[in-house]
Design a protein around this motif. Structure first.
Motif, PDB file in Angstrom:
ATOM      1  N   HIS A  52      29.654   7.390   4.070  1.00 34.65           N
ATOM      2  CA  HIS A  52      30.413   6.124   4.394  1.00 34.65           C
ATOM      3  C   HIS A  52      29.421   5.796   2.659  1.00 34.65           C
ATOM      4  CE1 HIS A  52      31.890   5.557   8.356  1.00 34.65           C
ATOM      5  NE2 HIS A  52      31.948   7.328   7.572  1.00 34.65           N
ATOM      6  N   GLU A  53      30.434   4.707   2.410  1.00 30.86           N
ATOM      7  CA  GLU A  53      30.092   3.794   0.764  1.00 30.86           C
ATOM      8  C   GLU A  53      30.242   2.577   1.149  1.00 30.86           C
ATOM      9  OE1 GLU A  53      28.108   4.820  -1.098  1.00 30.86           O
ATOM     10  OE2 GLU A  53      28.235   7.481  -1.337  1.00 30.86           O
ATOM     11  N   PHE A  54      29.075   1.930   1.266  1.00 29.71           N
ATOM     12  CA  PHE A  54      29.012   0.157   2.043  1.00 29.71           C
ATOM     13  C   PHE A  54      30.842  -0.274   0.547  1.00 29.71           C
ATOM     14  CE2 PHE A  54      28.241  -4.053   1.824  1.00 29.71           C
ATOM     15  CZ  PHE A  54      28.302  -4.281   2.706  1.00 29.71           C
ATOM     16  N   LEU A  55      31.314  -1.276   0.914  1.00 28.30           N
ATOM     17  CA  LEU A  55      32.497  -2.577  -0.116  1.00 28.30           C
ATOM     18  C   LEU A  55      32.045  -3.413   0.348  1.00 28.30           C
ATOM     19  CD1 LEU A  55      35.639  -0.745   0.786  1.00 28.30           C
ATOM     20  CD2 LEU A  55      33.927   0.274  -0.979  1.00 28.30           C
ATOM     21  N   GLY A  56      31.776  -4.511   1.644  1.00 28.40           N
ATOM     22  CA  GLY A  56      31.462  -5.552   1.687  1.00 28.40           C
ATOM     23  C   GLY A  56      32.247  -5.611   3.062  1.00 28.40           C
ATOM     24  N   LEU A  57      32.588  -7.817   2.795  1.00 25.29           N
ATOM     25  CA  LEU A  57      32.932  -7.984   4.483  1.00 25.29           C
ATOM     26  C   LEU A  57      34.807  -8.037   4.484  1.00 25.29           C
ATOM     27  CD1 LEU A  57      31.294  -9.264   6.048  1.00 25.29           C
ATOM     28  CD2 LEU A  57      31.549 -11.328   5.661  1.00 25.29           C
ATOM     29  N   ILE A  73      39.245  -7.482   1.177  1.00 23.38           N
ATOM     30  CA  ILE A  73      37.844  -7.125   1.794  1.00 23.38           C
ATOM     31  C   ILE A  73      36.969  -7.821   0.328  1.00 23.38           C
ATOM     32  CG2 ILE A  73      35.853  -5.262   0.829  1.00 23.38           C
ATOM     33  CD1 ILE A  73      37.782  -5.231   3.613  1.00 23.38           C
ATOM     34  N   ASP A  74      36.207  -8.932   0.675  1.00 22.35           N
ATOM     35  CA  ASP A  74      34.941  -9.666  -0.107  1.00 22.35           C
ATOM     36  C   ASP A  74      33.661  -8.757  -0.631  1.00 22.35           C
ATOM     37  OD1 ASP A  74      33.458 -10.544  -1.154  1.00 22.35           O
ATOM     38  OD2 ASP A  74      33.085 -12.499   0.361  1.00 22.35           O
ATOM     39  N   THR A  75      34.108  -7.910  -1.566  1.00 23.04           N
ATOM     40  CA  THR A  75      32.939  -7.356  -2.585  1.00 23.04           C
ATOM     41  C   THR A  75      32.128  -8.084  -3.521  1.00 23.04           C
ATOM     42  OG1 THR A  75      34.843  -6.390  -3.966  1.00 23.04           O
ATOM     43  CG2 THR A  75      34.492  -5.416  -1.856  1.00 23.04           C
ATOM     44  N   SER A  76      32.008  -9.081  -3.309  1.00 26.67           N
ATOM     45  CA  SER A  76      31.295  -9.617  -4.177  1.00 26.67           C
ATOM     46  C   SER A  76      30.095 -10.009  -4.085  1.00 26.67           C
ATOM     47  CB  SER A  76      31.365 -11.611  -4.062  1.00 26.67           C
ATOM     48  OG  SER A  76      31.668 -12.417  -3.172  1.00 26.67           O
ATOM     49  N   GLY A  77      29.717  -9.689  -2.944  1.00 22.42           N
ATOM     50  CA  GLY A  77      28.181  -9.564  -2.827  1.00 22.42           C
ATOM     51  C   GLY A  77      27.356 -11.331  -2.136  1.00 22.42           C
ATOM     52  N   VAL A 131      20.788 -12.656   4.251  1.00 25.53           N
ATOM     53  CA  VAL A 131      20.770 -11.682   3.665  1.00 25.53           C
ATOM     54  C   VAL A 131      21.916 -11.798   2.727  1.00 25.53           C
ATOM     55  CG1 VAL A 131      21.731  -9.090   4.184  1.00 25.53           C
ATOM     56  CG2 VAL A 131      19.726 -10.071   5.753  1.00 25.53           C
ATOM     57  N   GLN A 132      21.934 -10.687   1.222  1.00 28.20           N
ATOM     58  CA  GLN A 132      22.873 -10.910   0.388  1.00 28.20           C
ATOM     59  C   GLN A 132      23.053  -9.802   0.515  1.00 28.20           C
ATOM     60  OE1 GLN A 132      21.936 -12.414  -3.638  1.00 28.20           O
ATOM     61  NE2 GLN A 132      23.703 -11.559  -4.564  1.00 28.20           N
ATOM     62  N   LEU A 133      24.645  -9.369   0.369  1.00 27.88           N
ATOM     63  CA  LEU A 133      25.269  -7.872   0.276  1.00 27.88           C
ATOM     64  C   LEU A 133      25.443  -7.155  -0.693  1.00 27.88           C
ATOM     65  CD1 LEU A 133      27.853  -8.858   3.409  1.00 27.88           C
ATOM     66  CD2 LEU A 133      25.710  -8.296   3.515  1.00 27.88           C
ATOM     67  N   PHE A 134      25.201  -6.544  -1.350  1.00 27.36           N
ATOM     68  CA  PHE A 134      24.840  -5.774  -1.970  1.00 27.36           C
ATOM     69  C   PHE A 134      26.903  -5.358  -2.518  1.00 27.36           C
ATOM     70  CE2 PHE A 134      20.810  -3.131  -1.254  1.00 27.36           C
ATOM     71  CZ  PHE A 134      20.688  -4.352  -2.608  1.00 27.36           C
ATOM     72  N   THR A 135      26.525  -5.606  -3.187  1.00 26.98           N
ATOM     73  CA  THR A 135      28.506  -5.149  -4.246  1.00 26.98           C
ATOM     74  C   THR A 135      28.831  -3.750  -4.257  1.00 26.98           C
ATOM     75  OG1 THR A 135      27.974  -4.512  -6.450  1.00 26.98           O
ATOM     76  CG2 THR A 135      28.417  -6.672  -5.971  1.00 26.98           C
ATOM     77  N   PRO A 136      29.664  -2.754  -4.331  1.00 32.40           N
ATOM     78  CA  PRO A 136      30.038  -1.676  -3.959  1.00 32.40           C
ATOM     79  C   PRO A 136      29.119  -0.647  -5.031  1.00 32.40           C
ATOM     80  CG  PRO A 136      31.958  -2.906  -3.912  1.00 32.40           C
ATOM     81  CD  PRO A 136      31.090  -4.042  -4.136  1.00 32.40           C
ATOM     82  N   THR A 137      29.209  -1.098  -6.266  1.00 31.15           N
ATOM     83  CA  THR A 137      28.058  -0.589  -7.505  1.00 31.15           C
ATOM     84  C   THR A 137      26.993  -0.728  -7.152  1.00 31.15           C
ATOM     85  OG1 THR A 137      29.860  -1.662  -9.152  1.00 31.15           O
ATOM     86  CG2 THR A 137      27.967  -0.930  -9.867  1.00 31.15           C
TER      87      THR A 137
END
Length: 143
Positions: A52-57, A73-77, A131-137
């Protein structure tokens, strides 16, 4: 190819922000839940599952068994404020954060099968952090 000799219209979009993905037909996704893609490239609720690869919220809901459709999906981090982080202490600021499930209050400092999904940026109290989520990249770069 030759250089341009007149103006052209180029369709672009931001690298991170809001995207939409096709949902795996057997998956239930809840708005506000962590999401990723499985090895088939379909959106799934986040789980500590290899491949699985993480995308966001997730910004929308879909019930399992519905026909394949996409949800935003919010992928902004983005930053999750006051998230439960198992064993989070003041010294955890700057540490990598891992997700065990789609629940944003199910994060930890220990390694998982999928790599980190964010970084602790602010200590609130024992076991609670921003927690700052990562962007997919960013997620891919850390794996």
């Amino acid at each position: 190819m030759a250089a341009l000799t007149a103006s052209v219209t180029i369709q672009t979009r931001a690298r991170a922000g809001r995207d939409a993905y096709i949902v795996d037909g057997s998956t239930t996704i809840y708005s506000g839940g962590l999401v990723g893609v499985n090895t088939a490239g379909h959106l799934v609720a986040w789980a500590d599952t290899s491949g699985h690869e993480f995308l966001g919220l997730a910004l929308g809901n879909i019930a399992g068994g519905e026909t394949a459709e996409d949800i935003p999906i919010d992928t902004s981090g983005c930053i999750i404020e006051s998230a439960a982080v198992a064993s989070g202490v003041q010294a955890s600021v700057g540490e990598l954060i891992y997700g065990a499930s789609s629940n944003v209050d199910d994060m930890a400092l220990s390694a998982s099968n999928t790599g980190p999904i964010g970084i602790g940026i602010r200590f609130i109290s024992a076991g609670v952090m921003d927690v700052q989520l990562f962007t997919p990249t960013e997620h891919l770069a850390t794996n």
